[in-house]
Every structure is written in C-alpha cells, then in structure tokens.
Design a protein around this motif. Structure first.
Motif, mmCIF file in Angstrom:
data_model
loop_
_atom_site.group_PDB
_atom_site.id
_atom_site.type_symbol
_atom_site.label_atom_id
_atom_site.label_comp_id
_atom_site.label_asym_id
_atom_site.label_seq_id
_atom_site.Cartn_x
_atom_site.Cartn_y
_atom_site.Cartn_z
ATOM 1 N N LEU A 69 42.390 39.313 12.775
ATOM 2 C CA LEU A 69 42.734 37.907 12.919
ATOM 3 C C LEU A 69 41.527 37.023 12.608
ATOM 4 O O LEU A 69 40.392 37.481 12.594
ATOM 5 C CB LEU A 69 43.200 37.616 14.349
ATOM 6 N N THR A 70 41.793 35.752 12.388
ATOM 7 C CA THR A 70 40.738 34.752 12.308
ATOM 8 C C THR A 70 40.982 33.707 13.397
ATOM 9 O O THR A 70 42.093 33.582 13.931
ATOM 10 C CB THR A 70 40.686 34.068 10.936
ATOM 11 N N TYR A 71 39.935 32.970 13.709
ATOM 12 C CA TYR A 71 39.922 32.080 14.877
ATOM 13 C C TYR A 71 40.871 30.889 14.737
ATOM 14 O O TYR A 71 41.871 30.784 15.439
ATOM 15 C CB TYR A 71 38.474 31.640 15.089
ATOM 16 N N ARG A 72 40.561 29.971 13.822
ATOM 17 C CA ARG A 72 41.380 28.771 13.655
ATOM 18 C C ARG A 72 41.871 28.594 12.225
ATOM 19 O O ARG A 72 42.463 27.566 11.894
ATOM 20 C CB ARG A 72 40.585 27.526 14.061
ATOM 21 N N GLU A 73 41.630 29.579 11.398
ATOM 22 C CA GLU A 73 41.971 29.449 9.977
ATOM 23 C C GLU A 73 43.410 29.829 9.667
ATOM 24 O O GLU A 73 43.868 29.675 8.536
ATOM 25 C CB GLU A 73 41.010 30.300 9.137
ATOM 26 N N LYS A 74 44.133 30.368 10.673
ATOM 27 C CA LYS A 74 45.549 30.727 10.525
ATOM 28 C C LYS A 74 45.776 31.770 9.433
ATOM 29 O O LYS A 74 46.818 31.771 8.773
ATOM 30 C CB LYS A 74 46.394 29.474 10.240
ATOM 31 N N VAL A 75 44.797 32.646 9.239
ATOM 32 C CA VAL A 75 44.894 33.702 8.239
ATOM 33 C C VAL A 75 44.621 35.041 8.911
ATOM 34 O O VAL A 75 43.732 35.152 9.757
ATOM 35 C CB VAL A 75 43.876 33.490 7.089
ATOM 36 N N GLY A 76 45.415 36.045 8.547
ATOM 37 C CA GLY A 76 45.153 37.407 8.979
ATOM 38 C C GLY A 76 44.830 38.261 7.772
ATOM 39 O O GLY A 76 45.312 37.998 6.658
ATOM 40 N N PHE A 77 43.994 39.299 7.967
ATOM 41 C CA PHE A 77 43.587 40.181 6.879
ATOM 42 C C PHE A 77 44.091 41.602 7.132
ATOM 43 O O PHE A 77 44.097 42.060 8.277
ATOM 44 C CB PHE A 77 42.060 40.205 6.743
ATOM 45 N N VAL A 78 44.466 42.271 6.052
ATOM 46 C CA VAL A 78 44.900 43.667 6.112
ATOM 47 C C VAL A 78 43.974 44.487 5.224
ATOM 48 O O VAL A 78 43.849 44.215 4.025
ATOM 49 C CB VAL A 78 46.363 43.822 5.640
ATOM 50 N N TYR A 79 43.313 45.498 5.830
ATOM 51 C CA TYR A 79 42.338 46.317 5.107
ATOM 52 C C TYR A 79 42.802 47.773 5.044
ATOM 53 O O TYR A 79 43.551 48.245 5.908
ATOM 54 C CB TYR A 79 40.982 46.303 5.830
ATOM 55 N N ASP A 80 42.311 48.467 4.033
ATOM 56 C CA ASP A 80 42.446 49.920 4.002
ATOM 57 C C ASP A 80 41.535 50.502 5.091
ATOM 58 O O ASP A 80 40.349 50.163 5.167
ATOM 59 C CB ASP A 80 42.039 50.458 2.631
ATOM 60 N N LYS A 81 42.086 51.364 5.941
ATOM 61 C CA LYS A 81 41.316 51.868 7.077
ATOM 62 C C LYS A 81 40.114 52.700 6.642
ATOM 63 O O LYS A 81 39.056 52.671 7.292
ATOM 64 C CB LYS A 81 42.217 52.713 7.982
ATOM 65 N N ASN A 82 40.244 53.441 5.559
ATOM 66 C CA ASN A 82 39.176 54.340 5.145
ATOM 67 C C ASN A 82 38.031 53.615 4.445
ATOM 68 O O ASN A 82 36.857 53.919 4.662
ATOM 69 C CB ASN A 82 39.733 55.432 4.237
ATOM 70 N N THR A 83 38.381 52.637 3.613
ATOM 71 C CA THR A 83 37.359 51.981 2.789
ATOM 72 C C THR A 83 37.016 50.564 3.242
ATOM 73 O O THR A 83 36.026 49.994 2.772
ATOM 74 C CB THR A 83 37.840 51.904 1.334
ATOM 75 N N LEU A 84 37.840 49.988 4.116
ATOM 76 C CA LEU A 84 37.725 48.584 4.539
ATOM 77 C C LEU A 84 37.865 47.621 3.366
ATOM 78 O O LEU A 84 37.386 46.478 3.411
ATOM 79 C CB LEU A 84 36.412 48.326 5.296
ATOM 80 N N LYS A 85 38.529 48.072 2.332
ATOM 81 C CA LYS A 85 38.843 47.192 1.203
ATOM 82 C C LYS A 85 40.001 46.283 1.596
ATOM 83 O O LYS A 85 40.997 46.726 2.156
ATOM 84 C CB LYS A 85 39.219 48.023 -0.025
ATOM 85 N N LEU A 86 39.859 44.985 1.284
ATOM 86 C CA LEU A 86 40.908 44.035 1.608
ATOM 87 C C LEU A 86 42.142 44.308 0.747
ATOM 88 O O LEU A 86 42.066 44.315 -0.484
ATOM 89 C CB LEU A 86 40.416 42.604 1.376
ATOM 90 N N LEU A 87 43.284 44.512 1.408
ATOM 91 C CA LEU A 87 44.533 44.801 0.698
ATOM 92 C C LEU A 87 45.401 43.561 0.540
ATOM 93 O O LEU A 87 46.013 43.345 -0.497
ATOM 94 C CB LEU A 87 45.324 45.881 1.447
ATOM 95 N N SER A 88 45.462 42.753 1.589
ATOM 96 C CA SER A 88 46.330 41.573 1.552
ATOM 97 C C SER A 88 45.968 40.631 2.693
ATOM 98 O O SER A 88 45.177 40.967 3.579
ATOM 99 C CB SER A 88 47.808 41.979 1.661
ATOM 100 N N THR A 89 46.561 39.462 2.659
ATOM 101 C CA THR A 89 46.420 38.491 3.748
ATOM 102 C C THR A 89 47.811 38.061 4.188
ATOM 103 O O THR A 89 48.797 38.281 3.496
ATOM 104 C CB THR A 89 45.620 37.256 3.300
#
Length: 357
Positions: free
Chosen positions: A196-216
C-alpha cells in the motif's frame, strides 16, 4: 460557491442532521418514538430490548425491525423485540423500525454502540533474541516468509519494498518506489507481494521472488493506506481509524469490515497488522501497545505493553523518537517465532507473549 447557495446548503444540512438524531420518524405524521435512546452503549452478549412507542389511538398492522441492513423480524404490535448481540460485530449499530398503520408506513430509527464483552486480557513479554535492523528503514510493513523478512519502508524519496536477512539485518534485494510515494503495509499473497501507499491511493503488486513491479491498482478503501496482512483467503487493511477492511485477494476491492473496540470505547490508529493463528495482531500508532483482535467482531481480546523493549535511556538523543515508534510485527509460523521492531530502530526483537501475572 455563491454565498446564497452556501447559506441554503448549510441550513438544509443542519435541518437534515437535526431530523436524524431525535428518534422521530422521517414523515411528520404520527408521533412515534423508539428506544433505546440513541448512543446507548451495550457490551457484546447483552440483550437489547427495542420498543416503538405509538400514540394511544394508533394500532399498527405490523412493525418491521432492522439492524443496519439486516431484517430482524416482524411484530404485530408495539410490544417490541429483543436483539441478541453475542455474534454481532462491534461498533455503532443503526436500529430501524418501519411501522405500517392505517395504510401508511413510517420509519423511526435509533442507534447503539456495541462494545467488547470484557476488558482485554493483559499479556507480558520476554525477549528471546535480538537481531540487527537497518536504522534507515522507516518500517511500515513486515512479514516473515520463505526464510526472509519482507519489509516495506516509508518516507517520500526513501520508500522501498525489500527482502532482508533476519540474522544480519542486511538488505538482500529491494525495489525503490518513486519519489512521490510513501510506502506503507505489505502482504505476501501466493507468488506476489502487495504493498500500500500512504495517501497516494495507489497499491503495488510485485513478483515475490524478484520484487519486480507487475502492476498497480487504485486503493480507495479508507481515508489512508496503513497496515496490511493476509489470512490465506482475504486481505485486511486499515486506515488510521479504528476500522479494519476486508479486501478480495485478487481484485483488492472491499468485501467487508470490522471496527475495533475494547470494553470501554473504540480504539483508533490501528496500524501494522499480522494474522497469527486465527487472530489479528496490530500495533497502535505512536503507542507501545500490541493488540490481539477478533477478526469476526473487532473485539480487543488481549493487549501487551512493549514500552520497555527498547529503553529510552539507551536510545541516541539526536533521533526523532516521537516519530520513530514501535511499528512492525512478523510471525514465523513454522517455528512459532514472533518478531517486532520499530521505525529506524537498530534492533528487531524475537519475543514470547504470556499472560501477565
């Protein structure tokens, strides 16, 4: 906005507020009232007796009773009903009676505050082991999985999601957030990590193994993004209030909520979350308490005070200790180890909780 419109809007708002708080029906027909009085507190398990008072010359055809959106039953007279509260989630509950009489129907409403049945059990703690922790990490989310710590850190320009070696406290892998984002709670869900993010109203989804950003995704649940955890079926998040939301693990849309109360009042600033053995563990922001919460009702079942775990006398005096507070709960289910830390603390503590003497 035009000043005349402002005055009209304010007058309407005050009128609407006044009408909603006097236990009277929406229609100005018969003078109906309902008990209990609005704002009356009850403990979970108490019986709540609800009764509609009608004028002497009014004979109802039926009265339909509702608790929030749930239909409780139908009565043929004004004798009232009793509500069992032992399984109802805590908080403010709106009671509505819809009276059918003389070919007309009118509603009258009140509300109650449902508190926890008893005071939380007090726990104490024992430090079993101390591990190093990165003093630059403004810890917002923490979880132990796959033999490493997954940690979310905050502050604009310094927010990250990272994997951390428990034994050394060293960062094994990390992804930095954009400078405009303030990182908050995280949770491992299958082969992904959600942040989650604090006040930006955006959530991030990462690959668990690489921590590569997959989507928001857009996160409009709650006033802010704070803590997060996962029970294997659904996500839990909070937002600076006493509310904990349920989210669908795939769509991140809200599916429900509970409100956190002890036996006296609501508990605000529920923050970092961890799901352990069927219960929610949460710290209270800027306090040293960790609460154990019933995820079905919101009742605070247990509480532990960790104020001496990192003694103030041993802390460097040049740090902002009013801001760098306790925050971070993680659990190793395989070995039953419980870990806690704080924002920019130099230590992560393995602790054991037991009932207080």
């Amino acid at each position: 906005m035009n000043n005349k419109i402002k005055v009209l809007f304010t007058a309407c708002a005050l009128l609407a507020f006044g009408c909603s708080c006097d236990n009277k029906p929406k229609d100005n027909g018969a003078d109906y009232t309902i008990s209990p009085e609005a704002g009356t507190s009850y403990k979970s398990g108490d019986e709540v007796k609800v009764k509609v008072s009608l004028p002497a010359d009014t004979k109802p055809d039926s009265i339909v009773y509702m608790l929030d959106a749930l239909k409780l039953g139908v009565a043929k007279d004004s004798a009232g009903i009793s509500i069992k509260t032992d399984t109802i989630p805590l908080g403010i509950k709106v009671i509505t009676a819809k009276v059918y009489a003389g070919g007309k129907d009118q509603e009258v409403t009140t509300n109650i505050i449902l508190l926890a049945a008893k005071a939380p059990e007090l726990l104490t703690y024992k430090v079993e082991k101390v591990f190093p922790h990165d003093t630059s990490a403004y810890t917002e989310g923490l979880q132990y999985a796959d033999g490493v710590l997954y940690e979310s850190t905050g502050e604009p320009g310094h927010s990250t999601i990272r994997k951390v070696d428990l034994q050394t406290g060293k960062v094994l892998m990390q992804t930095k957030l954009g400078a405009q984002y303030f990182g908050e709670g995280l949770s491992v869900v299958g082969d992904k990590v959600i942040q989650l993010t604090y006040r930006e109203k955006v959530g991030f989804v990462y690959d668990k193994n690489t921590l590569k950003l997959l989507s928001t995704f857009t996160n409009n649940v709650g006033v802010e993004g704070w803590g997060m955890c996962f029970d294997g079926k659904k996500l839990y998040t909070d937002d600076s209030t006493n509310r904990i939301f349920f989210l669908d693990k795939d769509t991140y849309k809200q599916t429900g909520f509970i409100d956190v109360y002890d036996d006296k009042a609501k508990v605000d600033s529920v923050n970092e979350l961890e799901y352990i053995n069927g219960k929610l563990y949460a710290n209270v922001y800027q306090k040293d308490d960790i609460l154990v919460i019933d995820p079905k009702t919101g009742a605070v079942l247990q509480k532990v005070d960790l104020k001496d775990i990192y003694p103030m006398a041993g802390r460097p005096q040049d740090r902002d200790w009013g801001n760098n507070v306790l925050n971070g709960i993680a659990y190793d289910a395989a070995t039953k180890r419980l870990f806690v830390t704080g924002k920019k603390w130099p230590h992560l503590y393995q602790i054991k909780l037991t009932p207080a003497p």
